[in-house]
Design a protein around this motif. Structure first.
Motif, mmCIF file in Angstrom:
data_model
loop_
_atom_site.group_PDB
_atom_site.id
_atom_site.type_symbol
_atom_site.label_atom_id
_atom_site.label_comp_id
_atom_site.label_asym_id
_atom_site.label_seq_id
_atom_site.Cartn_x
_atom_site.Cartn_y
_atom_site.Cartn_z
ATOM 1 N N UNK A 342 0.729 -1.134 -0.160
ATOM 2 C CA UNK A 342 -0.197 -0.276 0.687
ATOM 3 C C UNK A 342 0.870 1.900 -0.228
ATOM 4 N N UNK A 343 2.364 0.954 0.791
ATOM 5 C CA UNK A 343 3.104 2.332 1.530
ATOM 6 C C UNK A 343 3.641 2.428 -0.369
ATOM 7 N N UNK A 344 3.420 1.950 -1.587
ATOM 8 C CA UNK A 344 4.097 2.176 -3.183
ATOM 9 C C UNK A 344 3.115 3.046 -3.711
ATOM 10 N N UNK A 351 7.624 -2.939 -14.557
ATOM 11 C CA UNK A 351 8.281 -4.507 -14.431
ATOM 12 C C UNK A 351 9.748 -4.839 -14.674
ATOM 13 N N UNK A 352 10.917 -4.900 -12.871
ATOM 14 C CA UNK A 352 11.353 -5.531 -13.047
ATOM 15 C C UNK A 352 12.491 -6.693 -13.469
ATOM 16 N N UNK A 353 13.516 -6.407 -15.009
ATOM 17 C CA UNK A 353 13.340 -7.711 -15.859
ATOM 18 C C UNK A 353 13.921 -8.982 -15.048
ATOM 19 N N UNK A 387 6.807 2.929 -7.447
ATOM 20 C CA UNK A 387 6.482 2.423 -8.691
ATOM 21 C C UNK A 387 6.848 1.074 -9.842
ATOM 22 N N UNK A 388 8.306 1.247 -10.226
ATOM 23 C CA UNK A 388 8.757 0.037 -10.076
ATOM 24 C C UNK A 388 7.886 -1.515 -9.553
ATOM 25 N N UNK A 389 8.576 -0.909 -7.959
ATOM 26 C CA UNK A 389 7.924 -1.953 -7.151
ATOM 27 C C UNK A 389 6.595 -2.416 -7.478
ATOM 28 N N UNK A 390 5.776 -1.998 -7.522
ATOM 29 C CA UNK A 390 4.632 -2.032 -7.255
ATOM 30 C C UNK A 390 3.832 -2.855 -8.680
ATOM 31 N N UNK A 391 4.861 -2.147 -10.235
ATOM 32 C CA UNK A 391 4.618 -3.517 -10.898
ATOM 33 C C UNK A 391 4.909 -4.511 -10.756
ATOM 34 N N UNK A 392 6.252 -4.384 -10.204
ATOM 35 C CA UNK A 392 6.925 -5.964 -9.890
ATOM 36 C C UNK A 392 5.919 -6.906 -9.283
ATOM 37 N N UNK A 393 5.367 -6.504 -8.037
ATOM 38 C CA UNK A 393 5.129 -7.469 -7.407
ATOM 39 C C UNK A 393 3.672 -7.657 -7.405
#
Ligand code: AMP
Ligand code: ZN
Length: 469
Positions: A342-344, A351-353, A387-393
């Motif tokens: 939620x904090x992201x 997404x971190x490939x 934002x990238x962390x969120x996309x990855x998880x």
């Protein structure tokens, strides 16, 4: 090129690289519940494992056709060929018809799946709706000389199948020993099993059908053979269940299907280990040590997804131990994960490939979800923008299925909840679970319950707000 996908195949007792029969598609048959009672969390562990499997296949780009049967006739209390039909027992117990019992517990099962965020199969099928197909299969077997008749039914002669133990890998003597628990002097071999059972004379069963051999009902194993052949056709890639199905149910499914068709039945057989209770005993209905999702989680104010999270933490081929303390711990872990996600924030990112490749390698290695969770934890700690962390998880959550896209709602509720007495907190969480399952009646009932304690709830877009009355 698709990355390698490895599954431990019970047939070969090895990890094998998965090769689909048809490019980009997978036919998956998952043995479903016998709907005479609620499923317990042990059963549900197997359905969670199968859901992870399906999601991993989808993550790898496969289109999965999943067929799940509903056993609504033919599964006897002896689990082999003796005893009463479990559905008829349920009907007597609750003074309802077998059909009503089946409808009620099928709905309860489907609600459990929703609560656990288990994807629906592509196709449900019922044993009672596929009687002609089962009779046709038995006819083929009888024409090919694999059957014989006794006073109580038509049996499959397992001695005519040279590789009867291909799945169990057990010496025949041991399989026979296991089968002797049910004494039936008319059987030629202890491992022989009923394809069709006659209605006992003088008894009017609720569920019975005419057949070339007499009025009766199908044996338990034949339904899965008939329905997988019918609904998956030549897409018979993977067949699954819990490990208790290896030595009897799946062994018999293979024997009769391969005898009837002369073809390999399924290429991959995957089996999930048990959920045990303390002391290593299997959770089971016959042991009377079982808990439903309602009794284990919902009533204790825990989110059913906490159980899903706990199931991600134990590899599907390792036994898992159930305890309420363990579930509470899983809930805390899940709350913390929701809080971190939620904090992201909300921004869309990339997404971190490199993490994605690590994640895919883990889940593709025979569903190593514990390792995949560790990779997700590393993403959350990594030097990446939010934002990238969120996309990855969220990409990883296509496999975990923990509803991380709703993390804010879940986390927000938790923050408010911290100030509440335990009892109220539990009720609010149970209500959230009911709402997630679209069980509005139960959600309303819980709202009233909460009100009695002097708290009012307001449902808002991002969750629920709690006020003192
Ligand atoms: P049943 O309704 O008895 O046919 O069981 C449904 C599914 O749950 C089957 O795939 C079983 O192998 C599985 N199962 C039964 N007991 C357990 C348990 N304690 N842990 C995990 N899976 C189980
Ligand atoms: Zn089955």
């Amino acid at each position: 090129m698709m990355p390698k996908l490895l599954f431990y195949n019970t047939l070969s007792r090895q990890k094998e690289e998965f090769q689909a029969l048809k490019k980009g598609q997978v036919g998956l048959y998952t043995c479903g519940p016998t709907v005479y009672n609620y499923s317990h969390v042990g059963n549900l562990r197997t359905y969670l494992f199968e859901d992870f499997l399906k999601r991993v296949l989808e993550y790898n780009g496969y289109k999965v056709k999943q067929v799940m049967n509903i056993t609504d006739v033919g599964h006897l209390t002896g689990d082999r060929d003796m005893g009463e039909d479990k559905l008829e027992v349920g009907a007597k117990r609750e003074k309802k018809t077998a059909l009503e019992i089946a409808a009620f517990y099928t709905a309860a099962f489907q609600s459990d799946l929703q609560n656990l965020n288990i994807e629906e199969p592509t196709l449900w099928c019922k044993a009672t709706e596929n009687i002609p197909e089962q009779i046709a299969l038995i006819k083929t077997l009888s024409e090919k000389g694999f059957t014989y008749q006794t006073s109580d039914g038509v049996y499959f002669d397992t001695s005519l199948v040279p590789n009867y133990n291909q799945l169990s890998h057990l010496p025949l003597a041991e399989l026979k020993e296991g089968a002797r628990v049910e004494k039936n002097p008319e059987k030629k071999n202890p491992t022989d099993f009923a394809l069709w059972k006659f209605s006992p004379s003088g008894v009017k069963r609720q569920m019975e059908w005419p057949s070339p051999w007499g009025i009766g009902f199908p044996g338990w194993h034949i339904e899965c053979s008939a329905m997988s052949l019918k609904y998956l056709g030549d897409e018979r890639d993977i067949h699954c269940g819990g490990i208790d199905h290896i030595n009897v149910h799946h062994t018999n499914e293979i024997a009769q299907s391969e005898a009837a068709t002369g073809e390999k039945f399924f290429n991959y057989w995957l089996h999930g280990a048990f959920l045990n209770v303390k002391g290593g005993k299997k959770m089971s209905k016959s042991e009377g040590n079982f808990l439903t999702l309602e009794n284990s989680l919902l009533k204790n104010g825990l989110n059913p997804l906490a159980y899903r999270f706990a199931a991600c933490q134990v590899h599907y081929r390792k036994p898992m131990e159930y305890s309420l303390a363990g579930m509470k711990q899983a809930q805390e872990g899940l709350d913390s994960l929701y809080g971190q996600v939620a904090a992201l924030g909300h921004q869309s990112g990339q997404v971190a490939t490199s993490f994605q490749a690590e994640f895919q390698a883990a889940v593709n290695d025979d569903l190593n979800l514990p390792k995949a969770l560790a990779i997700m934890a590393a993403v959350l700690k990594a030097d990446l923008v939010a934002a990238d962390k969120l996309a990855t998880v969220l990409d990883f959550d296509r496999v975990f299925g923990l509803r991380l896209d709703q993390a804010e709602e879940m986390a927000k509720t938790d923050l408010d909840l911290r100030d509440l007495p335990d009892e109220i907190r539990s009720l609010v969480i149970a209500r959230q679970a009911a709402r997630n399952a679209k069980d509005w009646e139960e959600a309303d009932r819980l709202r009233q319950e909460i009100k009695k304690f002097g708290y009012l709830l307001e449902d808002v877009a991002e969750g629920v707000r709690i006020f003192k009355a």
